[in-house]
Design a protein around this motif. Structure first.
Motif, PDB file in Angstrom:
ATOM      1  N   ARG A 137       0.825  -1.209   0.000  1.00  0.00           N
ATOM      2  CA  ARG A 137       0.000   0.000   0.000  1.00  0.00           C
ATOM      3  C   ARG A 137       0.860   1.262   0.000  1.00  0.00           C
ATOM      4  O   ARG A 137       0.501   2.272  -0.606  1.00  0.00           O
ATOM      5  CB  ARG A 137      -0.932  -0.001   1.208  1.00  0.00           C
ATOM      6  N   ALA A 138       2.004   1.206   0.680  1.00  0.00           N
ATOM      7  CA  ALA A 138       2.899   2.373   0.703  1.00  0.00           C
ATOM      8  C   ALA A 138       3.420   2.676  -0.692  1.00  0.00           C
ATOM      9  O   ALA A 138       3.521   3.851  -1.082  1.00  0.00           O
ATOM     10  CB  ALA A 138       4.057   2.120   1.663  1.00  0.00           C
ATOM     11  N   LEU A 168       0.719   4.483  -2.482  1.00  0.00           N
ATOM     12  CA  LEU A 168       0.649   5.872  -2.024  1.00  0.00           C
ATOM     13  C   LEU A 168       1.742   6.721  -2.652  1.00  0.00           C
ATOM     14  O   LEU A 168       1.499   7.857  -3.083  1.00  0.00           O
ATOM     15  CB  LEU A 168       0.775   5.928  -0.498  1.00  0.00           C
ATOM     16  N   GLN A 189       1.616   9.950  -5.332  1.00  0.00           N
ATOM     17  CA  GLN A 189       2.296  11.225  -5.082  1.00  0.00           C
ATOM     18  C   GLN A 189       3.254  11.594  -6.216  1.00  0.00           C
ATOM     19  O   GLN A 189       3.909  12.627  -6.156  1.00  0.00           O
ATOM     20  CB  GLN A 189       3.084  11.144  -3.776  1.00  0.00           C
ATOM     21  N   LEU A 228       2.425  12.821  12.082  1.00  0.00           N
ATOM     22  CA  LEU A 228       1.161  12.319  11.539  1.00  0.00           C
ATOM     23  C   LEU A 228       0.273  11.727  12.626  1.00  0.00           C
ATOM     24  O   LEU A 228      -0.853  11.307  12.349  1.00  0.00           O
ATOM     25  CB  LEU A 228       1.437  11.250  10.478  1.00  0.00           C
ATOM     26  N   ASP A 237      -3.429   0.686   7.088  1.00  0.00           N
ATOM     27  CA  ASP A 237      -3.347   1.973   6.398  1.00  0.00           C
ATOM     28  C   ASP A 237      -2.387   2.928   7.099  1.00  0.00           C
ATOM     29  O   ASP A 237      -1.664   3.690   6.437  1.00  0.00           O
ATOM     30  CB  ASP A 237      -4.731   2.617   6.302  1.00  0.00           C
ATOM     31  N   LEU A 238      -2.348   2.888   8.437  1.00  0.00           N
ATOM     32  CA  LEU A 238      -1.420   3.747   9.180  1.00  0.00           C
ATOM     33  C   LEU A 238       0.019   3.270   8.995  1.00  0.00           C
ATOM     34  O   LEU A 238       0.941   4.085   8.869  1.00  0.00           O
ATOM     35  CB  LEU A 238      -1.787   3.788  10.653  1.00  0.00           C
ATOM     36  N   GLU A 290       1.075   4.460   5.588  1.00  0.00           N
ATOM     37  CA  GLU A 290       1.366   5.896   5.609  1.00  0.00           C
ATOM     38  C   GLU A 290       2.722   6.153   6.249  1.00  0.00           C
ATOM     39  O   GLU A 290       3.502   6.997   5.784  1.00  0.00           O
ATOM     40  CB  GLU A 290       0.261   6.631   6.360  1.00  0.00           C
ATOM     41  N   THR A 317       5.965   7.725   4.362  1.00  0.00           N
ATOM     42  CA  THR A 317       6.568   8.940   4.924  1.00  0.00           C
ATOM     43  C   THR A 317       8.048   8.740   5.206  1.00  0.00           C
ATOM     44  O   THR A 317       8.876   9.635   4.966  1.00  0.00           O
ATOM     45  CB  THR A 317       5.820   9.345   6.204  1.00  0.00           C
TER      46      THR A 317
END
Length: 212
Positions: free
Chosen positions: A24-25, A28, A32, A127, A184-185, A188, A192
């Motif tokens: 998932r990262a 993401l 971006q 975050l 999801d966290l 993220e 990051t």
């Protein structure tokens, strides 16, 4: 190019949050506008490093963030150091259980992460995601991959990398009565960490040590 890795399930778990989060990262990061890919590694001594090296050759990444599951931890753990020892409390997915064997015979005792670990910690903390700098990556396949990654990157001047442990997923935590974190966290946090590493030169000078 950013390369993220996670592991297949191990230890009887039906899934591995490190792989779900890495996958998932990468999505993401691509959303971006970053060039990113995720690769799943086998939870097997030796084979995991073979797969990682193949990914390094194929994708030629500038940043590598490898992730693994650390059931029982409550925070995303940005690892500081990988050590040159395999000492497995349980067998890997191929039944291998090395005891006090080097990851790389004749290699240095340890390698430090080349990611800006404290800047990464601060960016994830901003975050609202629980995060820490960890002083140990264990002696199982996660540390095997962390040390092996840094040994491989020592010969690649323009690549930096490191390792991140993630807790159980929320569902795993509930099943085991242990801390858990939403996938999801985790994703993220990994994204990051990758972008912070890509955009940061010198690390922050901030306290992130431990008394034990």
């Amino acid at each position: 190019m950013i390369l993220l890795t996670g592991f297949e399930p191990f230890g009887g778990e039906p899934s591995n949050p490190s792989w779900l989060a890495a996958e998932r990262a990468a999505l993401l990061l691509r959303e971006q506008g970053r060039d990113a890919v995720a690769v799943e590694l086998p939870c097997v001594f030796g084979q995991s490093l073979d797969a990682l090296e193949a990914a390094l050759v194929r994708f030629r990444p500038d940043i590598v963030v490898c992730a693994g599951q650390a059931g029982g931890r409550s925070r995303v753990s940005v690892e500081r150091v990988g050590i040159n020892v395999d000492d497995a409390r349980i067998g890997d997915n191929a039944g291998r259980q090395p005891i006090d064997e080097p990851v790389v015979p004749g290699g240095p005792a340890a390698y430090f992460s080349s990611l800006p670990i404290k800047a990464c910690r601060e960016a994830v903390a901003a975050l609202g995601i629980p995060v820490e700098v960890s002083q140990t990556a264990g002696t199982y396949v996660c540390n095997h991959v962390f040390y092996g990654l840094m040994h491989l990157l020592a010969r690649r001047e323009n690549s930096r990398g490191g390792f991140v442990h993630v807790p159980f997923s929320t569902e795993q935590g509930e099943a085991h009565g242990q801390p858990g974190l939403a996938i999801d966290l985790m994703a993220e946090a990994l994204a990051t960490i990758a972008t912070t590493a890509a955009d940061t030169g010198a690390d922050l000078r901030a306290t992130a040590g431990a008394e034990h």
